[in-house]
Write a protein that holds these residues in place. Sequence first.
Motif, mmCIF file in Angstrom:
data_model
loop_
_atom_site.group_PDB
_atom_site.id
_atom_site.type_symbol
_atom_site.label_atom_id
_atom_site.label_comp_id
_atom_site.label_asym_id
_atom_site.label_seq_id
_atom_site.Cartn_x
_atom_site.Cartn_y
_atom_site.Cartn_z
ATOM 1 N N ILE A 90 7.750 -0.176 -16.447
ATOM 2 C CA ILE A 90 7.839 0.752 -15.307
ATOM 3 C C ILE A 90 7.335 2.139 -15.725
ATOM 4 N N MET A 91 7.706 2.563 -16.942
ATOM 5 C CA MET A 91 7.267 3.865 -17.445
ATOM 6 C C MET A 91 5.739 3.930 -17.513
ATOM 7 N N GLN A 92 5.118 2.831 -18.005
ATOM 8 C CA GLN A 92 3.650 2.801 -18.105
ATOM 9 C C GLN A 92 2.993 2.858 -16.720
ATOM 10 N N GLU A 93 3.590 2.122 -15.764
ATOM 11 C CA GLU A 93 3.039 2.141 -14.398
ATOM 12 C C GLU A 93 3.194 3.532 -13.780
ATOM 13 N N MET A 94 4.284 4.169 -14.122
ATOM 14 C CA MET A 94 4.547 5.525 -13.638
ATOM 15 C C MET A 94 3.444 6.479 -14.139
ATOM 16 N N LEU A 95 3.119 6.336 -15.424
ATOM 17 C CA LEU A 95 2.101 7.201 -16.023
ATOM 18 C C LEU A 95 0.709 6.889 -15.479
ATOM 19 N N GLU A 96 0.434 5.594 -15.264
ATOM 20 C CA GLU A 96 -0.866 5.187 -14.719
ATOM 21 C C GLU A 96 -1.084 5.771 -13.321
ATOM 22 N N ARG A 97 0.020 5.979 -12.594
ATOM 23 C CA ARG A 97 -0.060 6.553 -11.243
ATOM 24 C C ARG A 97 0.031 8.081 -11.277
ATOM 25 N N CYS A 98 -0.080 8.629 -12.505
ATOM 26 C CA CYS A 98 -0.089 10.094 -12.698
ATOM 27 C C CYS A 98 1.190 10.754 -12.184
ATOM 28 N N VAL A 99 2.317 10.035 -12.314
ATOM 29 C CA VAL A 99 3.623 10.620 -11.980
ATOM 30 C C VAL A 99 4.294 10.971 -13.298
ATOM 31 N N ALA A 100 4.459 12.263 -13.571
ATOM 32 C CA ALA A 100 5.024 12.704 -14.850
ATOM 33 C C ALA A 100 6.540 12.593 -14.831
ATOM 34 N N ASN B 10 20.782 -2.429 -17.974
ATOM 35 C CA ASN B 10 20.806 -3.884 -18.182
ATOM 36 C C ASN B 10 20.195 -4.284 -19.521
ATOM 37 N N GLU B 11 19.840 -3.266 -20.332
ATOM 38 C CA GLU B 11 19.230 -3.461 -21.648
ATOM 39 C C GLU B 11 17.960 -4.304 -21.587
ATOM 40 N N ASP B 12 17.238 -4.177 -20.470
ATOM 41 C CA ASP B 12 15.928 -4.823 -20.335
ATOM 42 C C ASP B 12 14.880 -3.750 -20.623
ATOM 43 N N GLY C 42 0.801 -1.226 0.000
ATOM 44 C CA GLY C 42 0.000 0.000 0.000
ATOM 45 C C GLY C 42 0.830 1.270 0.000
ATOM 46 N N CYS C 43 2.134 1.120 -0.305
ATOM 47 C CA CYS C 43 3.016 2.298 -0.353
ATOM 48 C C CYS C 43 3.082 2.830 -1.784
ATOM 49 N N HIS C 44 3.308 4.117 -1.922
ATOM 50 C CA HIS C 44 3.323 4.755 -3.237
ATOM 51 C C HIS C 44 4.739 5.191 -3.613
ATOM 52 N N PRO C 45 5.282 4.646 -4.713
ATOM 53 C CA PRO C 45 6.625 5.076 -5.151
ATOM 54 C C PRO C 45 6.595 6.529 -5.615
ATOM 55 N N ASN C 46 7.702 7.232 -5.417
ATOM 56 C CA ASN C 46 7.791 8.604 -5.917
ATOM 57 C C ASN C 46 8.527 8.631 -7.252
ATOM 58 N N LYS C 47 8.642 9.820 -7.825
ATOM 59 C CA LYS C 47 9.272 9.966 -9.142
ATOM 60 C C LYS C 47 10.701 9.428 -9.150
ATOM 61 N N HIS C 48 11.470 9.721 -8.072
ATOM 62 C CA HIS C 48 12.865 9.287 -8.009
ATOM 63 C C HIS C 48 12.974 7.763 -8.062
ATOM 64 N N THR C 49 12.073 7.061 -7.351
ATOM 65 C CA THR C 49 12.100 5.592 -7.329
ATOM 66 C C THR C 49 11.839 5.051 -8.730
ATOM 67 N N PHE C 50 10.819 5.588 -9.397
ATOM 68 C CA PHE C 50 10.510 5.139 -10.757
ATOM 69 C C PHE C 50 11.702 5.363 -11.688
ATOM 70 N N GLU C 51 12.299 6.549 -11.585
ATOM 71 C CA GLU C 51 13.390 6.884 -12.508
ATOM 72 C C GLU C 51 14.639 6.055 -12.250
ATOM 73 N N MET C 52 14.906 5.715 -10.995
ATOM 74 C CA MET C 52 16.019 4.801 -10.667
ATOM 75 C C MET C 52 15.791 3.440 -11.320
ATOM 76 N N LEU C 53 14.559 2.940 -11.219
ATOM 77 C CA LEU C 53 14.217 1.636 -11.809
ATOM 78 C C LEU C 53 14.377 1.659 -13.323
ATOM 79 N N GLY D 31 11.143 -4.200 -19.568
ATOM 80 C CA GLY D 31 10.965 -3.865 -18.147
ATOM 81 C C GLY D 31 10.906 -2.362 -17.948
ATOM 82 N N ALA D 32 11.782 -1.630 -18.658
ATOM 83 C CA ALA D 32 11.829 -0.168 -18.543
ATOM 84 C C ALA D 32 10.512 0.452 -19.010
ATOM 85 N N ILE D 33 9.990 -0.054 -20.144
ATOM 86 C CA ILE D 33 8.717 0.459 -20.669
ATOM 87 C C ILE D 33 7.571 0.137 -19.706
#
Length: 503
Positions: free
Chosen positions: A439-449, A430-432, A412-423, A435-437
């Motif tokens: 995370i980006m989609q989840e970031m956008l779904e959570r309205c974190v620009a 790692n050229e994955d 139930g914790c909410h990642p912040n922008k820094h956490t998403f960008e680190m991931l 996985g990067a895309i």
Amino acid sequence: MKKNWSPIPVPHRTVPEPKGQDLDFVNIAYSHLVHSDGEKLNSLITHLTPFRVKHVLLKIQKDYVISLEFFNWVHTHKPSSHTLETHSMILHILTKSKKFKSAESILKGILVSGSIDLPAKLFDAVLYSYRMCDSSPRVFDSLFKTYAHMKKFRNATDVFCQMKDYGFLPTVESCNKYISSLLDLNRVDIALGFYKEMRRCRISPNVYTLNMVIDAFCKSGKLENAVGVFKEMEHMGISPTIASYNTLIAGYCNKGLLSLAVKLKHSMGKDGVQPNVITFNTLIYGFCKEGKLHEANRMFNEMKSMNVVSNIVTYNTLINGFSQTGNSEMGGRLYEDMVRNGIKADILTYNALILGLCKVGKTKKAAYLVKDLDKGNLVPNASTFSALIIGQCVRKNSENAFQLYKNMIKSGCHPNKHTFEMLISTFCENEDFDGAIQIMQEMLERCVAPDTGILSELYRELCRCGKDQLAMKLLNEMEIRHLLPKGTNSGNSSENGFVLLIE
């Protein structure tokens, strides 16, 4: 106030004298009240009327105890016999006897009804019964202060203006309550505007007023004005308190003016003031924020030499400061010192320690600390998970980082922008890219620009590795969500489509 201005005279209203049965009732009720004969008083309940209640209150008004007992008795047994006028009468009686808390309690009871026109009617009722009850100006002061307590700022302002019209002014204590309530809700401009009006009306501020004004100027970034008020204290014959110094020191620290903050601390002695734990905590935080850990530690040692006892805030600030730079060793030493001094660690302490270890990739040691949380009945929060994710990202272990991310969401914790960008950065390294895309989609779904920097990094890496289809998918997603800079569109070639973003 204007020299030629003269107040409006307070109107003088009377109520008709009681006659016949009304007069008999008032006299009998008065007798029962004076002799504390509750049983006989109860026999009068059915004969109560607002007119009779008013006259009983007028007859017993010199005894606030009996008056309040009678008022409450009517409220309990026949509340319909109370009117705004009977309420205003008890307010006059109580404030004249300096029973301000009782008056405020009754006022709150009236005001919770929420009627829009009630405040105006209430002021009029108090005003028109003022002379009849031979009242004191404190009745209006109580009304103003109650509105301030209840954070009904518009009503408080209206009462203030009406009071002035009739030649009354609130006490400095009530003005302080109004300013304090405004600052609680961050209404800094209104608070400062009111202070200016106070001075214009020649309401003399006290040290609490000036401390709040210094704080308000600091919060609004007007440090020069805050310093001006601090210096003005001396000319007003008001000695600065520890709160005055601490507030201005915090103002200097927030602006990064640490040398001035330290200089102000050194000048405390001339006013007979000694720095306390808040003074040192503020300076330590200021130095840590600027990355000046040597100076922060020097402050900590000075604190010890002056026998100022450190608290959890002192240690957490220092541990976090050293952890931010990856100095987990110093963080650990401070933690041991803290335990020796009998200070129990909280979740902020553990988060700072975990971050210090994770910043240098010591994820196993960090995991042991997470297990210790249970012993202290502490629950991991968003900062705990973010620190652990950083640790896995430092080790370039994107799979473990992503697993921690999923655990974070489940908790139930909410990642912040820094956490998403680190991931995202770790997945790119790692050229994955899938996985990067993701995370980006989840970031956008959570309205974190995302910042343009991380978008550029992801886009470049996709193009470099020949993942044109994924690059176009990202570009389309950005366009749909209006995250592309002006002039960029997915109709351009993949190389040109992100040129503005990369630049």
